[in-house]
Design a protein around this motif. Structure first.
Motif, PDB file in Angstrom:
ATOM      1  N   THR A   3      13.067  -1.637  25.729  1.00  0.00           N
ATOM      2  CA  THR A   3      13.827  -2.589  24.921  1.00  0.00           C
ATOM      3  C   THR A   3      13.064  -3.890  24.778  1.00  0.00           C
ATOM      4  N   VAL A   4      13.043  -4.416  23.545  1.00  0.00           N
ATOM      5  CA  VAL A   4      12.449  -5.718  23.272  1.00  0.00           C
ATOM      6  C   VAL A   4      13.492  -6.587  22.582  1.00  0.00           C
ATOM      7  N   LEU A   5      13.593  -7.832  22.998  1.00  0.00           N
ATOM      8  CA  LEU A   5      14.461  -8.807  22.344  1.00  0.00           C
ATOM      9  C   LEU A   5      13.558  -9.830  21.662  1.00  0.00           C
ATOM     10  N   ILE A   6      13.815 -10.070  20.374  1.00  0.00           N
ATOM     11  CA  ILE A   6      12.961 -10.933  19.561  1.00  0.00           C
ATOM     12  C   ILE A   6      13.820 -11.996  18.891  1.00  0.00           C
ATOM     13  N   THR A   7      13.445 -13.264  19.023  1.00  0.00           N
ATOM     14  CA  THR A   7      14.141 -14.313  18.280  1.00  0.00           C
ATOM     15  C   THR A   7      13.353 -14.624  17.010  1.00  0.00           C
ATOM     16  N   GLY A   8      14.059 -15.159  16.014  1.00  0.00           N
ATOM     17  CA  GLY A   8      13.412 -15.436  14.732  1.00  0.00           C
ATOM     18  C   GLY A   8      12.892 -14.172  14.081  1.00  0.00           C
ATOM     19  N   ALA A   9      13.708 -13.107  14.144  1.00  0.00           N
ATOM     20  CA  ALA A   9      13.256 -11.783  13.716  1.00  0.00           C
ATOM     21  C   ALA A   9      13.405 -11.535  12.221  1.00  0.00           C
ATOM     22  N   ASN A  10      13.855 -12.516  11.483  1.00  0.00           N
ATOM     23  CA  ASN A  10      14.170 -12.299  10.073  1.00  0.00           C
ATOM     24  C   ASN A  10      12.982 -12.438   9.133  1.00  0.00           C
ATOM     25  N   ARG A  11      11.873 -13.018   9.614  1.00  0.00           N
ATOM     26  CA  ARG A  11      10.728 -13.208   8.714  1.00  0.00           C
ATOM     27  C   ARG A  11       9.446 -13.358   9.524  1.00  0.00           C
ATOM     28  N   GLY A  12       8.325 -13.360   8.814  1.00  0.00           N
ATOM     29  CA  GLY A  12       7.029 -13.642   9.418  1.00  0.00           C
ATOM     30  C   GLY A  12       6.702 -12.808  10.638  1.00  0.00           C
TER      31      GLY A  12
END
Length: 229
Positions: A3-12
């Motif tokens: 499992t990976v949790l990513i913030t700011g996952a909506n772009r770039g």
């Protein structure tokens, strides 16, 4: 399944992290401030049920705590603190000090808060890794042109905080990597960037896979080269 949790996952960078980890068969917890506007991420999730989109404003510590409560007992193998803003609207003589505080909230305080509340989740992994997306612009040694007061200071502060975090997290076996992703062609990096986003992300993922606890607290680029502090 990891499992990976990513913030700011909506772009770039965050969007590409989500894409590559999902393709590799990971469970992706893709966090963004406005999921209803994250059309590319939503389209990606519609074709891959390994991606879960979560509404999260990293400036809102109550939201971060609520998500941690929801995920209590869930092992997180990699947490990527990616959400960030540039913030420099004006140069010296016209600095917006209130906005400077916002930049620090997003680029520094949020990363430390994420580390605090998800420490237990990372400890449940066989080799949990906390990844902070920094920048060579946070390097004091490399600053040969000045300017960008807000962004430079926030990334320098992030580097210092993450270096301290590496010592605290080492006690529980969790590693910390501070990345300079390169000058990437993204909305933030602009069209003149030197590398494409997929190359940067693939390189950082490789460094995470090769990571050993002896490297914790390192400041490196996407190829694994040490960056100047």
């Amino acid at each position: 399944m990891k499992t990976v949790l990513i913030t700011g996952a909506n772009r770039g960078l965050g969007l590409e992290f989500s894409r590559q980890y999902a393709q590799a068969g990971w469970q992706v917890i893709a966090c963004c401030r406005n999921p209803e506007k994250a059309t590319a991420l939503a389209q990606m999730a519609s074709h891959d049920n390994g991606i879960r989109i979560v509404q999260l404003d990293v400036q809102n510590h109550q939201q971060i705590e609520a998500l941690a409560t929801e995920l209590k007992g869930t092992a997180i193998d990699v947490l990527i603190s990616n959400a960030g803003i540039y913030g420099d609207r004006h140069g010296f003589g016209a600095i917006d000090y209130q906005h400077w505080h916002t930049v620090m909230q997003v680029n520094v305080f949020a990363a430390v808060k994420l580390a605090e509340v998800f420490a237990c989740n990372l400890a449940l992994s066989e080799q949990g890794v906390f990844v902070a997306l920094s920048s060579l612009m946070g390097s004091i040694t490399d600053n040969t042109s000045g300017g960008s007061y807000l962004y430079r200071s926030s990334k320098a502060a992030l580097n210092a905080a993450m270096k301290s975090l590496a010592f605290d997290f080492r006690q529980q076996g969790t590693g910390v990597i501070i990345f300079h992703p390169g000058w990437v062609r993204t909305d933030m990096g602009g069209p003149n960037g030197l590398i494409d986003v997929d190359e940067s992300i693939a390189g950082m993922r490789e460094q995470v896979e090769k990571f050993s606890i002896s490297q914790t607290g390192c400041f490196i680029n996407y190829k694994g080269a040490a960056m100047l502090w």
